[in-house]
Design a protein around this motif. Sequence first.
Motif, PDB file in Angstrom:
ATOM      1  N   LEU A 171       0.723  -1.332  -0.220  1.00  0.00           N
ATOM      2  CA  LEU A 171      -0.020  -0.095  -0.004  1.00  0.00           C
ATOM      3  C   LEU A 171       0.707   1.183   0.138  1.00  0.00           C
ATOM      4  O   LEU A 171       0.494   2.207  -0.743  1.00  0.00           O
ATOM      5  CB  LEU A 171      -0.960  -0.157   0.995  1.00  0.00           C
ATOM      6  CG  LEU A 171      -2.208   1.101   1.339  1.00  0.00           C
ATOM      7  CD1 LEU A 171      -2.976   1.083   0.101  1.00  0.00           C
ATOM      8  CD2 LEU A 171      -2.669   1.186   2.390  1.00  0.00           C
ATOM      9  N   LEU A 172       1.938   1.256   0.666  1.00  0.00           N
ATOM     10  CA  LEU A 172       2.622   2.510   0.877  1.00  0.00           C
ATOM     11  C   LEU A 172       3.469   2.649  -0.529  1.00  0.00           C
ATOM     12  O   LEU A 172       3.846   3.645  -0.825  1.00  0.00           O
ATOM     13  CB  LEU A 172       3.695   2.337   2.147  1.00  0.00           C
ATOM     14  CG  LEU A 172       3.018   2.388   3.419  1.00  0.00           C
ATOM     15  CD1 LEU A 172       4.300   2.514   4.600  1.00  0.00           C
ATOM     16  CD2 LEU A 172       2.147   3.740   3.695  1.00  0.00           C
ATOM     17  N   GLU A 173       3.883   1.414  -1.028  1.00  0.00           N
ATOM     18  CA  GLU A 173       4.689   1.564  -2.094  1.00  0.00           C
ATOM     19  C   GLU A 173       3.826   2.155  -3.512  1.00  0.00           C
ATOM     20  O   GLU A 173       4.329   3.069  -4.253  1.00  0.00           O
ATOM     21  CB  GLU A 173       5.066   0.129  -2.465  1.00  0.00           C
ATOM     22  CG  GLU A 173       5.819   0.026  -3.823  1.00  0.00           C
ATOM     23  CD  GLU A 173       7.487   1.102  -3.656  1.00  0.00           C
ATOM     24  OE1 GLU A 173       7.864   1.749  -4.769  1.00  0.00           O
ATOM     25  OE2 GLU A 173       7.892   0.989  -2.562  1.00  0.00           O
ATOM     26  N   ALA A 174       2.688   1.935  -3.358  1.00  0.00           N
ATOM     27  CA  ALA A 174       1.723   2.424  -4.297  1.00  0.00           C
ATOM     28  C   ALA A 174       1.565   3.813  -3.898  1.00  0.00           C
ATOM     29  O   ALA A 174       1.231   4.723  -4.692  1.00  0.00           O
ATOM     30  CB  ALA A 174       0.457   1.818  -4.403  1.00  0.00           C
ATOM     31  N   LEU A 175       1.275   4.335  -2.653  1.00  0.00           N
ATOM     32  CA  LEU A 175       1.437   5.556  -2.245  1.00  0.00           C
ATOM     33  C   LEU A 175       2.391   6.304  -2.940  1.00  0.00           C
ATOM     34  O   LEU A 175       2.405   7.635  -3.117  1.00  0.00           O
ATOM     35  CB  LEU A 175       0.872   5.548  -0.775  1.00  0.00           C
ATOM     36  CG  LEU A 175       0.678   7.118  -0.056  1.00  0.00           C
ATOM     37  CD1 LEU A 175      -0.063   6.932   0.986  1.00  0.00           C
ATOM     38  CD2 LEU A 175       1.971   8.007   0.037  1.00  0.00           C
ATOM     39  N   ARG A 176       3.754   5.952  -2.728  1.00  0.00           N
ATOM     40  CA  ARG A 176       4.786   6.675  -3.137  1.00  0.00           C
ATOM     41  C   ARG A 176       4.804   7.172  -4.720  1.00  0.00           C
ATOM     42  O   ARG A 176       5.162   7.906  -5.208  1.00  0.00           O
ATOM     43  CB  ARG A 176       5.891   6.100  -2.578  1.00  0.00           C
ATOM     44  CG  ARG A 176       6.130   5.798  -1.219  1.00  0.00           C
ATOM     45  CD  ARG A 176       7.559   5.196  -0.890  1.00  0.00           C
ATOM     46  NE  ARG A 176       7.835   4.807   0.674  1.00  0.00           N
ATOM     47  CZ  ARG A 176       7.630   3.691   1.099  1.00  0.00           C
ATOM     48  NH1 ARG A 176       7.309   2.685   0.198  1.00  0.00           N
ATOM     49  NH2 ARG A 176       7.571   3.471   2.477  1.00  0.00           N
ATOM     50  N   SER A 177       4.293   6.052  -5.328  1.00  0.00           N
ATOM     51  CA  SER A 177       4.399   5.835  -6.919  1.00  0.00           C
ATOM     52  C   SER A 177       3.453   6.945  -7.436  1.00  0.00           C
ATOM     53  O   SER A 177       3.502   7.498  -8.325  1.00  0.00           O
ATOM     54  CB  SER A 177       3.944   4.398  -7.212  1.00  0.00           C
ATOM     55  OG  SER A 177       2.799   4.226  -7.256  1.00  0.00           O
ATOM     56  N   ARG A 178       2.549   7.456  -6.451  1.00  0.00           N
ATOM     57  CA  ARG A 178       1.443   8.355  -6.966  1.00  0.00           C
ATOM     58  C   ARG A 178       2.083   9.634  -6.504  1.00  0.00           C
ATOM     59  O   ARG A 178       1.287  10.868  -6.899  1.00  0.00           O
ATOM     60  CB  ARG A 178       0.034   7.974  -6.473  1.00  0.00           C
ATOM     61  CG  ARG A 178      -0.492   6.858  -7.220  1.00  0.00           C
ATOM     62  CD  ARG A 178      -1.834   6.816  -6.924  1.00  0.00           C
ATOM     63  NE  ARG A 178      -2.864   7.904  -7.277  1.00  0.00           N
ATOM     64  CZ  ARG A 178      -3.261   8.072  -8.519  1.00  0.00           C
ATOM     65  NH1 ARG A 178      -3.148   7.107  -9.286  1.00  0.00           N
ATOM     66  NH2 ARG A 178      -4.019   9.245  -8.818  1.00  0.00           N
ATOM     67  N   CYS A 179       2.992   9.806  -5.875  1.00  0.00           N
ATOM     68  CA  CYS A 179       3.321  11.108  -5.225  1.00  0.00           C
ATOM     69  C   CYS A 179       4.402  11.613  -6.103  1.00  0.00           C
ATOM     70  O   CYS A 179       5.178  11.204  -6.678  1.00  0.00           O
ATOM     71  CB  CYS A 179       3.916  11.136  -3.732  1.00  0.00           C
ATOM     72  SG  CYS A 179       2.461  10.431  -2.550  1.00  0.00           S
ATOM     73  N   ASN A 180       4.285  13.135  -6.179  1.00  0.00           N
ATOM     74  CA  ASN A 180       5.270  14.054  -6.951  1.00  0.00           C
ATOM     75  C   ASN A 180       6.218  14.264  -5.788  1.00  0.00           C
ATOM     76  O   ASN A 180       5.997  15.048  -4.904  1.00  0.00           O
ATOM     77  CB  ASN A 180       4.628  15.000  -7.446  1.00  0.00           C
ATOM     78  CG  ASN A 180       5.547  15.967  -8.456  1.00  0.00           C
ATOM     79  OD1 ASN A 180       6.613  15.916  -8.255  1.00  0.00           O
ATOM     80  ND2 ASN A 180       5.156  16.915  -9.119  1.00  0.00           N
ATOM     81  N   ARG A 181       7.399  13.904  -5.840  1.00  0.00           N
ATOM     82  CA  ARG A 181       8.687  13.980  -5.057  1.00  0.00           C
ATOM     83  C   ARG A 181       9.045  15.574  -4.981  1.00  0.00           C
ATOM     84  O   ARG A 181       9.683  15.837  -3.769  1.00  0.00           O
ATOM     85  CB  ARG A 181      10.005  13.236  -5.335  1.00  0.00           C
ATOM     86  CG  ARG A 181       9.395  11.577  -5.147  1.00  0.00           C
ATOM     87  CD  ARG A 181      10.850  11.122  -5.429  1.00  0.00           C
ATOM     88  NE  ARG A 181      10.395   9.602  -5.264  1.00  0.00           N
ATOM     89  CZ  ARG A 181      11.516   8.540  -5.240  1.00  0.00           C
ATOM     90  NH1 ARG A 181      13.025   8.983  -5.349  1.00  0.00           N
ATOM     91  NH2 ARG A 181      11.240   7.332  -5.292  1.00  0.00           N
ATOM     92  N   ALA A 307      -4.291  10.250   0.289  1.00  0.00           N
ATOM     93  CA  ALA A 307      -3.356   9.474  -0.194  1.00  0.00           C
ATOM     94  C   ALA A 307      -3.650   7.877  -0.406  1.00  0.00           C
ATOM     95  O   ALA A 307      -3.180   6.984  -0.961  1.00  0.00           O
ATOM     96  CB  ALA A 307      -2.001   9.868   0.448  1.00  0.00           C
ATOM     97  N   LEU A 308      -4.108   7.529   1.016  1.00  0.00           N
ATOM     98  CA  LEU A 308      -4.343   6.224   1.143  1.00  0.00           C
ATOM     99  C   LEU A 308      -5.353   5.432   0.354  1.00  0.00           C
ATOM    100  O   LEU A 308      -5.469   4.509  -0.462  1.00  0.00           O
ATOM    101  CB  LEU A 308      -4.820   5.824   2.660  1.00  0.00           C
ATOM    102  CG  LEU A 308      -3.581   6.025   3.647  1.00  0.00           C
ATOM    103  CD1 LEU A 308      -4.128   5.732   4.893  1.00  0.00           C
ATOM    104  CD2 LEU A 308      -2.546   5.114   3.179  1.00  0.00           C
ATOM    105  N   THR A 309      -6.472   6.396   0.053  1.00  0.00           N
ATOM    106  CA  THR A 309      -7.310   6.068  -0.726  1.00  0.00           C
ATOM    107  C   THR A 309      -6.918   5.816  -2.282  1.00  0.00           C
ATOM    108  O   THR A 309      -7.531   4.836  -3.128  1.00  0.00           O
ATOM    109  CB  THR A 309      -8.661   7.163  -0.797  1.00  0.00           C
ATOM    110  OG1 THR A 309      -9.167   7.190   0.676  1.00  0.00           O
ATOM    111  CG2 THR A 309     -10.038   6.535  -1.763  1.00  0.00           C
ATOM    112  N   ARG A 310      -6.271   6.919  -2.777  1.00  0.00           N
ATOM    113  CA  ARG A 310      -5.668   6.618  -4.070  1.00  0.00           C
ATOM    114  C   ARG A 310      -4.783   5.323  -4.259  1.00  0.00           C
ATOM    115  O   ARG A 310      -4.769   4.868  -5.295  1.00  0.00           O
ATOM    116  CB  ARG A 310      -4.785   7.936  -4.383  1.00  0.00           C
ATOM    117  CG  ARG A 310      -5.957   9.486  -4.595  1.00  0.00           C
ATOM    118  CD  ARG A 310      -4.852  10.574  -4.772  1.00  0.00           C
ATOM    119  NE  ARG A 310      -6.034  11.548  -5.123  1.00  0.00           N
ATOM    120  CZ  ARG A 310      -5.389  12.725  -5.189  1.00  0.00           C
ATOM    121  NH1 ARG A 310      -4.208  13.232  -5.214  1.00  0.00           N
ATOM    122  NH2 ARG A 310      -6.380  13.795  -5.158  1.00  0.00           N
ATOM    123  N   ALA A 311      -4.099   5.210  -3.355  1.00  0.00           N
ATOM    124  CA  ALA A 311      -3.079   4.015  -3.303  1.00  0.00           C
ATOM    125  C   ALA A 311      -3.899   2.910  -3.205  1.00  0.00           C
ATOM    126  O   ALA A 311      -3.332   1.907  -4.178  1.00  0.00           O
ATOM    127  CB  ALA A 311      -2.135   3.946  -2.094  1.00  0.00           C
TER     128      ALA A 311
END
Length: 552
Positions: A171-181, A307-311
């Motif tokens: 779940l957290l890996e999916a969250l990171r992939s959708r975030c703009n660093r 962020a969790l919902t999107r992930a």
Amino acid sequence: MALGLFRVCLVVVTAVINHPLLFPRENTTVPENEEEIIRKMQEHQEKLQLEQLRLEEEMAQLVAEKEALERVAEESQQQNNTRTAWDLWSTLCMILFLMIEVWRQDHQDTPSPECLAGDEDELPGQEGTPLRGLTLPNKNTLGHFYEHCIRGATADAARTREFVEGFVDDLLEALRSRCNRDTDMEVEDFIGVDSMYENWQVDKPLLCHLLVPFTPPEPYLFHPNLWCSHQSAPLDRQGYGQIKVVRTDEDALGCVCGKTKLGEDMLCLLHSKSNGLRPGSEAGELLCAPNSPYLDALQVMKWFQTALTRAWHRIAHKYDFDLAFGQLDTPGSLKIKFRSGKSMPFNLIPAIQCEYSDLYFVSHLAREMAGDVPVSSTDWLLSFAVYERQFLRMTSKALPEGSCHLSCLQIASFLLSKQRRLTGPSALSSFHLKTALLHLLLARRPADWKAQQLDARLHELLCFLEKSLLEKKLLHFFMGNRKVPAALGLPETVRLAEPLNLFWPFVLQRSLYRKTMDSFYEMLRNAPALISEYSLHISADPATPPPKAGVL
């Protein structure tokens, strides 16, 4: 010469003839006012007598006043001597009380000698309280109850942790992939804390608590402000702090622009007017409170849930179950719902690391930990969950094999859980039970925690908890505790701070205190019967599960 003698003789003869005694005059008479003269003389005599009496009275009065003044002076001298002696005695008493208080602060923040004495039956408590006459089941019954009712019910804790950790990683890996660093918060790896990772979980269903640290995008960073750095922090704010969002180049000590005046047409390559954090612009995007540079817990809650919902939507197709939020006021309270109807809850707790230590600021543990909700959304609770786990792990290495310290905590937590379901929640929580156990672990010798001493240590834990409730004083184990081992790596700012009393709300909230005390003593009264009932039920029918929670 003859003439002179004649003159002398003539004077002598004349004097003799005119003397009234030798030749009295016949026409001599007594004055007519003789009686008046006598009367006046008598009046004058009376006046003299009166004046004499007045003078005697005045003299007596003066003598009396002098004696009175002498008595007052003597009494004043005696009072001064008494006051001096009393002042000296008061000063000595005050010095004695201060010495006792200093000694108590140094030595009595650990369990009292009554609780740590060799006679485990003589425990401190108010007259007539259930704890003084509390009789726990014998060692065999207590051990049998623990093995079959508590350890057997939590046997699948390892599998639960493994499943939850694997899912949270994905779940957290999916969250990171959708975030703009470059613009979004950066989420780090989770950290397991609390009872599931300290091996004393009792309640069902099993619940994992996972800290999820996050950091702001460059060039920003979080600057935590601890309460202990401000001596005037109010009681209800102790244990909290604020997190300021700053730029990494705001404190460039070596830059010349902060020491000299540059011309209007000259700019610093590191600083410019547009680099500052302006309230209402970039601050809103960085989850700050309106018109404030401090991080807002409500903003963090909304961001984390979104962020969790999107992930989850990104990876939902990989799993044969549904994911939903558990509690709306807890940003990371999640629940896995299987097709069979069963569910598995867990908590993802957004956290902020405090200055490269194992301290973390969390936003929603205040209700469980301190019994109160922060007044301001910019107040964050300081969590010692990682240090608690490390201390228990460090202590376990020095304890005998099969030690009973976690067994005591599990049984006490089990009793508290049953009492909560019976009479409703109170201000006493499992965090207070764990704090009491940590104090006992620091005060007791490792040899005192053998498995055979489970009943004695459980009795002692309840004794220590009752004494703390009666005194309305339970000190935080880490804040201001100079006896914490230095090997733990606790920051000196926290270790040398003023101690924090976890029971301070009881001083002001009398109704809350009375409700908590009533619930605690009712739990003690129900404890022997509850343990015996569960033990007998398990012994009679091992295949039958224990009775439902709340049925005493």
